[in-house]
Design a protein around this motif. Structure first.
Motif, short mmCIF file in Angstrom:
data_model
loop_
_atom_site.label_atom_id
_atom_site.label_comp_id
_atom_site.label_asym_id
_atom_site.label_seq_id
_atom_site.Cartn_x
_atom_site.Cartn_y
_atom_site.Cartn_z
N ALA A 1 35.34 42.03 89.64
CA ALA A 1 33.93 42.16 90.02
C ALA A 1 33.06 42.19 88.77
CB ALA A 1 33.71 43.41 90.85
N PHE A 2 33.48 42.91 87.75
CA PHE A 2 32.71 42.98 86.50
C PHE A 2 32.63 41.60 85.84
CE2 PHE A 2 32.29 44.03 81.91
CZ PHE A 2 31.07 44.69 81.97
N GLN A 3 33.74 40.91 85.81
CA GLN A 3 33.75 39.57 85.25
C GLN A 3 32.84 38.63 86.03
OE1 GLN A 3 38.10 39.33 85.31
NE2 GLN A 3 38.05 38.89 83.10
N ALA A 4 32.85 38.74 87.34
CA ALA A 4 31.96 37.89 88.16
C ALA A 4 30.50 38.19 87.87
CB ALA A 4 32.27 38.11 89.65
N VAL A 5 30.16 39.47 87.72
CA VAL A 5 28.78 39.84 87.38
C VAL A 5 28.40 39.24 86.03
CG1 VAL A 5 27.30 41.79 86.75
CG2 VAL A 5 28.70 41.90 88.83
N LEU A 6 29.30 39.34 85.05
CA LEU A 6 29.01 38.78 83.72
C LEU A 6 28.82 37.26 83.78
CD1 LEU A 6 31.32 40.78 81.29
CD2 LEU A 6 28.86 41.03 81.66
N VAL A 7 29.62 36.58 84.58
CA VAL A 7 29.48 35.13 84.71
C VAL A 7 28.11 34.78 85.30
CG1 VAL A 7 30.30 33.07 85.95
CG2 VAL A 7 31.93 34.57 84.79
N VAL A 8 27.74 35.46 86.38
CA VAL A 8 26.45 35.18 87.02
C VAL A 8 25.30 35.47 86.06
CG1 VAL A 8 24.88 35.92 88.87
CG2 VAL A 8 27.29 35.48 89.38
N LEU A 9 25.35 36.63 85.42
CA LEU A 9 24.29 36.99 84.47
C LEU A 9 24.26 36.02 83.28
CD1 LEU A 9 24.60 40.88 84.39
CD2 LEU A 9 22.73 39.53 85.37
N GLY A 10 25.43 35.73 82.74
CA GLY A 10 25.50 34.83 81.58
C GLY A 10 24.97 33.45 81.89
N LEU A 11 25.33 32.91 83.06
CA LEU A 11 24.83 31.59 83.45
C LEU A 11 23.33 31.62 83.70
CD1 LEU A 11 27.67 30.34 85.83
CD2 LEU A 11 27.14 29.52 83.51
N PHE A 12 22.83 32.69 84.32
CA PHE A 12 21.39 32.82 84.56
C PHE A 12 20.63 32.89 83.24
CE2 PHE A 12 17.61 35.48 84.95
CZ PHE A 12 16.88 34.73 85.87
N VAL A 13 21.09 33.74 82.34
CA VAL A 13 20.40 33.92 81.06
C VAL A 13 20.47 32.64 80.23
CG1 VAL A 13 20.46 35.22 78.89
CG2 VAL A 13 20.67 36.42 81.06
N ALA A 14 21.66 32.06 80.10
CA ALA A 14 21.79 30.83 79.33
C ALA A 14 20.99 29.69 79.97
CB ALA A 14 23.27 30.44 79.20
N GLY A 15 21.04 29.60 81.29
CA GLY A 15 20.31 28.53 81.99
C GLY A 15 18.81 28.65 81.84
N THR A 16 18.28 29.87 82.01
CA THR A 16 16.83 30.03 81.84
C THR A 16 16.43 29.82 80.39
OG1 THR A 16 17.06 32.45 81.70
CG2 THR A 16 16.49 31.51 83.86
N TRP B 1 17.54 33.88 73.72
CA TRP B 1 17.91 34.22 75.09
C TRP B 1 19.12 33.39 75.52
CZ3 TRP B 1 17.43 38.13 78.01
CH2 TRP B 1 17.46 38.05 79.41
N LEU B 2 19.11 32.12 75.19
CA LEU B 2 20.25 31.24 75.47
C LEU B 2 21.51 31.78 74.79
CD1 LEU B 2 21.61 28.56 76.39
CD2 LEU B 2 20.55 27.48 74.41
N ALA B 3 21.38 32.21 73.53
CA ALA B 3 22.52 32.75 72.78
C ALA B 3 23.05 34.03 73.42
CB ALA B 3 22.14 33.00 71.33
N ALA C 1 22.20 46.10 74.20
CA ALA C 1 21.16 46.75 73.39
C ALA C 1 19.98 45.82 73.14
CB ALA C 1 21.75 47.23 72.06
N ALA C 2 20.27 44.55 72.86
CA ALA C 2 19.19 43.58 72.62
C ALA C 2 18.30 43.43 73.85
CB ALA C 2 19.77 42.23 72.21
N VAL C 3 18.91 43.34 75.02
CA VAL C 3 18.14 43.19 76.26
C VAL C 3 17.36 44.47 76.55
CG1 VAL C 3 18.30 42.82 78.75
CG2 VAL C 3 19.68 41.42 77.19
N PHE C 4 17.99 45.62 76.35
CA PHE C 4 17.32 46.90 76.59
C PHE C 4 16.10 47.06 75.67
CE2 PHE C 4 16.67 51.46 75.99
CZ PHE C 4 16.66 51.92 77.30
N VAL C 5 16.28 46.77 74.38
CA VAL C 5 15.17 46.88 73.43
C VAL C 5 14.10 45.84 73.76
CG1 VAL C 5 14.53 46.71 70.98
CG2 VAL C 5 16.58 47.95 71.65
N GLY C 6 14.50 44.69 74.28
CA GLY C 6 13.51 43.72 74.75
C GLY C 6 12.66 44.30 75.87
#
Length: 124
Positions: free
Chosen positions: A3-18, A52-54, A78-83
């Motif tokens: 489940a954690f890996q699936a969440v990371l994939v969805v988030l990673g694809l969303f962040v990289a895609g946007t 953001w892509l990185a 941390a980068a996203v939180f500080v953002g």
């Protein structure tokens, strides 16, 4: 762990895609109200879109080694939180942003600590 890996994939694809969309099309595509940016602002926006892509690519790199990738996940979180904190500075300095930005602020302040705690539990 799946489940954690699936969440990371969805988030990673969303962040990289946007991030990729923002690099290619600039701020007028994804920002509410389709703002037109002056060249300097557009240049800076697209530069930070690559960051953001990185972050998205870094999130995806964690997926196969969730237990061992503590440093990468914590750095990205941390980068996203500080953002998110930077959005608060902007809000205080220039006024309340569009509602979508307020929602993103909430996500940026809540999701990173949740991911770090979740990953910590899996790595234990």
């Amino acid at each position: 762990m799946k489940a954690f890996q699936a969440v990371l994939v969805v988030l990673g694809l969303f962040v990289a895609g946007t991030g990729l969309l923002e690099v290619v099309f600039g701020p007028a595509v994804l920002l509410p109200g389709s703002p037109e940016a002056v060249p300097t602002l557009d240049s800076n926006y697209r530069f930070f879109a690559v960051m953001w892509l990185a972050i998205g690519v870094a999130m995806l790199s964690v997926v196969p080694r969730v237990r061992e990738a503590t440093t990468v996940l914590r750095f990205v979180s941390a980068a996203v939180f500080v953002g998110g904190l930077a959005r608060i500075v902007s809000w205080l300095d220039t006024g309340q942003p569009h509602g979508l930005m307020v929602v993103l602020l909430g996500v940026e302040l809540i999701l990173p600590p949740v991911l770090v705690l979740w990953q910590r539990r899996l790595a234990a």
